[in-house]
Design a protein around this motif. Structure first.
Motif, PDB file in Angstrom:
ATOM      1  N   ASN A  40       0.803  -1.220   0.000  1.00 46.39           N
ATOM      2  CA  ASN A  40       0.000   0.000   0.000  1.00 46.39           C
ATOM      3  C   ASN A  40       0.838   1.273   0.000  1.00 46.39           C
ATOM      4  N   ILE A  41       2.034   1.221   0.575  1.00 45.83           N
ATOM      5  CA  ILE A  41       2.851   2.436   0.639  1.00 45.83           C
ATOM      6  C   ILE A  41       3.118   2.967  -0.762  1.00 45.83           C
ATOM      7  N   ALA A  42       3.581   2.097  -1.643  1.00 47.99           N
ATOM      8  CA  ALA A  42       3.900   2.530  -3.008  1.00 47.99           C
ATOM      9  C   ALA A  42       2.647   3.012  -3.739  1.00 47.99           C
ATOM     10  N   THR A  43       1.542   2.290  -3.576  1.00 48.32           N
ATOM     11  CA  THR A  43       0.299   2.676  -4.264  1.00 48.32           C
ATOM     12  C   THR A  43      -0.161   4.060  -3.816  1.00 48.32           C
ATOM     13  N   ILE A  44      -0.175   4.290  -2.508  1.00 46.19           N
ATOM     14  CA  ILE A  44      -0.644   5.569  -1.976  1.00 46.19           C
ATOM     15  C   ILE A  44       0.332   6.681  -2.336  1.00 46.19           C
ATOM     16  N   ALA A  45       1.635   6.412  -2.271  1.00 43.57           N
ATOM     17  CA  ALA A  45       2.626   7.434  -2.626  1.00 43.57           C
ATOM     18  C   ALA A  45       2.464   7.876  -4.074  1.00 43.57           C
ATOM     19  N   LEU A 143     -18.194   8.268   5.091  1.00 38.21           N
ATOM     20  CA  LEU A 143     -17.776   6.972   4.558  1.00 38.21           C
ATOM     21  C   LEU A 143     -16.930   7.110   3.300  1.00 38.21           C
ATOM     22  N   ILE A 144     -15.993   6.166   3.141  1.00 37.41           N
ATOM     23  CA  ILE A 144     -15.212   6.002   1.919  1.00 37.41           C
ATOM     24  C   ILE A 144     -15.697   4.712   1.264  1.00 37.41           C
ATOM     25  N   ASP A 145     -16.178   4.812   0.035  1.00 37.95           N
ATOM     26  CA  ASP A 145     -16.783   3.666  -0.644  1.00 37.95           C
ATOM     27  C   ASP A 145     -15.775   2.546  -0.865  1.00 37.95           C
ATOM     28  N   ASN A 146     -16.279   1.324  -0.757  1.00 41.79           N
ATOM     29  CA  ASN A 146     -15.502   0.125  -1.042  1.00 41.79           C
ATOM     30  C   ASN A 146     -16.247  -0.662  -2.117  1.00 41.79           C
ATOM     31  N   PRO A 147     -15.850  -0.536  -3.383  1.00 40.82           N
ATOM     32  CA  PRO A 147     -16.589  -1.201  -4.465  1.00 40.82           C
ATOM     33  C   PRO A 147     -16.309  -2.694  -4.585  1.00 40.82           C
ATOM     34  N   ILE A 148     -15.385  -3.208  -3.781  1.00 38.83           N
ATOM     35  CA  ILE A 148     -15.004  -4.613  -3.910  1.00 38.83           C
ATOM     36  C   ILE A 148     -15.716  -5.504  -2.897  1.00 38.83           C
ATOM     37  N   SER A 149     -15.634  -5.142  -1.619  1.00 38.72           N
ATOM     38  CA  SER A 149     -16.224  -6.004  -0.593  1.00 38.72           C
ATOM     39  C   SER A 149     -17.207  -5.269   0.306  1.00 38.72           C
ATOM     40  N   ILE A 150     -17.660  -4.118  -0.102  1.00 41.56           N
ATOM     41  CA  ILE A 150     -18.704  -3.278   0.490  1.00 41.56           C
ATOM     42  C   ILE A 150     -18.325  -2.615   1.814  1.00 41.56           C
ATOM     43  N   ALA A 151     -17.556  -3.295   2.691  1.00 41.78           N
ATOM     44  CA  ALA A 151     -17.236  -2.726   4.002  1.00 41.78           C
ATOM     45  C   ALA A 151     -16.478  -1.414   3.809  1.00 41.78           C
ATOM     46  N   PRO A 152     -17.031  -0.284   4.249  1.00 39.70           N
ATOM     47  CA  PRO A 152     -16.439   1.012   3.905  1.00 39.70           C
ATOM     48  C   PRO A 152     -15.257   1.389   4.787  1.00 39.70           C
ATOM     49  N   GLY A 164      -6.694  -2.686   4.614  1.00 37.97           N
ATOM     50  CA  GLY A 164      -5.312  -3.144   4.478  1.00 37.97           C
ATOM     51  C   GLY A 164      -5.076  -3.983   3.246  1.00 37.97           C
ATOM     52  N   VAL A 165      -6.118  -4.636   2.734  1.00 36.51           N
ATOM     53  CA  VAL A 165      -5.971  -5.460   1.525  1.00 36.51           C
ATOM     54  C   VAL A 165      -5.626  -4.541   0.355  1.00 36.51           C
ATOM     55  N   PRO A 166      -4.506  -4.743  -0.328  1.00 34.16           N
ATOM     56  CA  PRO A 166      -4.044  -3.774  -1.331  1.00 34.16           C
ATOM     57  C   PRO A 166      -5.061  -3.466  -2.426  1.00 34.16           C
ATOM     58  N   GLU A 167      -5.750  -4.473  -2.932  1.00 37.54           N
ATOM     59  CA  GLU A 167      -6.705  -4.236  -4.008  1.00 37.54           C
ATOM     60  C   GLU A 167      -7.867  -3.366  -3.527  1.00 37.54           C
ATOM     61  N   ILE A 168      -8.280  -3.569  -2.291  1.00 29.26           N
ATOM     62  CA  ILE A 168      -9.392  -2.775  -1.753  1.00 29.26           C
ATOM     63  C   ILE A 168      -8.931  -1.358  -1.447  1.00 29.26           C
ATOM     64  N   ALA A 169      -7.737  -1.219  -0.858  1.00 28.51           N
ATOM     65  CA  ALA A 169      -7.206   0.118  -0.567  1.00 28.51           C
ATOM     66  C   ALA A 169      -7.088   0.942  -1.846  1.00 28.51           C
ATOM     67  N   ALA A 170      -6.596   0.324  -2.921  1.00 27.89           N
ATOM     68  CA  ALA A 170      -6.454   1.033  -4.198  1.00 27.89           C
ATOM     69  C   ALA A 170      -7.811   1.455  -4.736  1.00 27.89           C
ATOM     70  N   ALA A 171      -8.805   0.585  -4.605  1.00 31.50           N
ATOM     71  CA  ALA A 171     -10.144   0.919  -5.090  1.00 31.50           C
ATOM     72  C   ALA A 171     -10.758   2.048  -4.268  1.00 31.50           C
ATOM     73  N   MET A 172     -10.490   2.072  -2.980  1.00 33.61           N
ATOM     74  CA  MET A 172     -11.005   3.145  -2.126  1.00 33.61           C
ATOM     75  C   MET A 172     -10.429   4.499  -2.519  1.00 33.61           C
ATOM     76  N   LEU A 173      -9.184   4.521  -2.951  1.00 37.36           N
ATOM     77  CA  LEU A 173      -8.564   5.785  -3.351  1.00 37.36           C
ATOM     78  C   LEU A 173      -9.344   6.466  -4.471  1.00 37.36           C
ATOM     79  N   ASP A 174      -9.948   5.666  -5.330  1.00 35.38           N
ATOM     80  CA  ASP A 174     -10.663   6.229  -6.477  1.00 35.38           C
ATOM     81  C   ASP A 174     -11.837   7.104  -6.066  1.00 35.38           C
ATOM     82  N   SER A 175     -12.346   6.904  -4.845  1.00 31.20           N
ATOM     83  CA  SER A 175     -13.515   7.679  -4.406  1.00 31.20           C
ATOM     84  C   SER A 175     -13.128   8.932  -3.625  1.00 31.20           C
TER      85      SER A 175
END
Length: 264
Positions: A40-45, A143-152, A164-175
């Motif tokens: 997640n560090i690299a993705t968020i940076a 809330l920050i939307d979670n388009p993958i597993s719904i839990a915001p 913490g799951v990288p794919e979900i964290a990346a998807a949350m950034l989009d919102s």
């Protein structure tokens, strides 16, 4: 190696003060134990950098309330935006929401919209007490939307709480686009210089002194039996950045080698 000397930082600091900045708290015993490698560090940076926001500091803390509270309180007033990853799932060690509530002296509440979304997703019979934990936030959170597993995730004050799951964290950034105000993007160039770092250090120090608003880092490598360094240059003013790149190439040429541009 950061080739700037202390006396050359004034102009860069003035530029940095005008640009928004962020910090990140990575939460999880699994990261500190080495069982899980953080992505997640690299993705968020990269996401922040594309929006002109510099990631200034990262802390990795265990799943312990006091450690999370201490990190959040230390960082939230130092930056424009504080991000956290991890600890918002359904298990007993997912304690990020309550820790941040305590760090901000806010009550921990059941967020009505989060509860509604989760109940609709799981169905009333499968919406167990463990899953209901994921509807808790500090009072006043958005809330920050979670388009993958719904839990915001959620935002409270200047804190953005992501999964913490990288794919979900990346998807949350989009919102988050509407929640973030960026600055001029930080542009970068990467040059490969086929010389030992020590043979090029004096020239690089001189270049850094000439271009104080360009961040210049030297990252040595050893491959195919030869030593070299990748020179990373970053700045917001593209014309000054290109002048610094030209200076590095000229210095490499004087040393008898070619500095090759490997990435923009």
């Amino acid at each position: 190696m950061d080739s700037h000397s202390p006396g050359d930082h004034a102009a860069r600091e003035r530029e940095d003060e005008a640009a928004p900045c962020a910090a990140l708290v990575v939460i999880g015993d699994e990261i500190l134990s080495g069982r899980t490698q953080d992505r997640n560090i690299a993705t968020i940076a990269r996401w922040l950098g594309a929006r002109g926001i510099a990631l200034k500091e990262v802390r990795i803390v265990p799943d312990e309330e006091e450690a999370i509270i201490t990190a959040v309180r230390a960082l939230k007033d130092m930056v424009d935006y504080l991000f956290t990853t991890g600890g918002i799932g359904p298990t007993h060690d997912d304690i990020t929401a309550e820790s941040i509530a305590k760090a901000l002296d806010r009550p921990l509440v059941v967020h009505e919209e989060a509860y509604r979304r989760l109940c609709a997703y799981y169905g009333i019979e499968r919406f167990t007490p463990a899953r209901q934990r994921m509807a808790r936030t500090p009072e006043g959170a958005v809330l920050i939307d979670n388009p993958i597993s719904i839990a915001p995730g959620f935002r409270v004050e200047n804190i953005f709480v992501l999964a913490g799951v990288p794919e979900i964290a990346a998807a949350m950034l989009d919102s988050l686009e509407s929640m973030i105000t960026g600055g001029p993007p930080l542009k970068s160039r990467v040059l490969d210089v086929p010389l030992p770092e020590s043979a090029f250090a004096d020239a690089l120090t001189a270049i850094a002194g000439r271009f104080p608003t360009v961040r210049i880092g030297s990252y040595p490598y050893y491959r195919d039996g030869r030593a070299g360094a990748q020179i990373v240059l970053r700045g917001r003013d593209e014309s000054r950045l290109e002048e610094a790149v030209a200076a590095v190439r000229e210095a490499a040429g004087r040393a008898g080698v070619t500095a090759r541009l490997v990435r923009e």
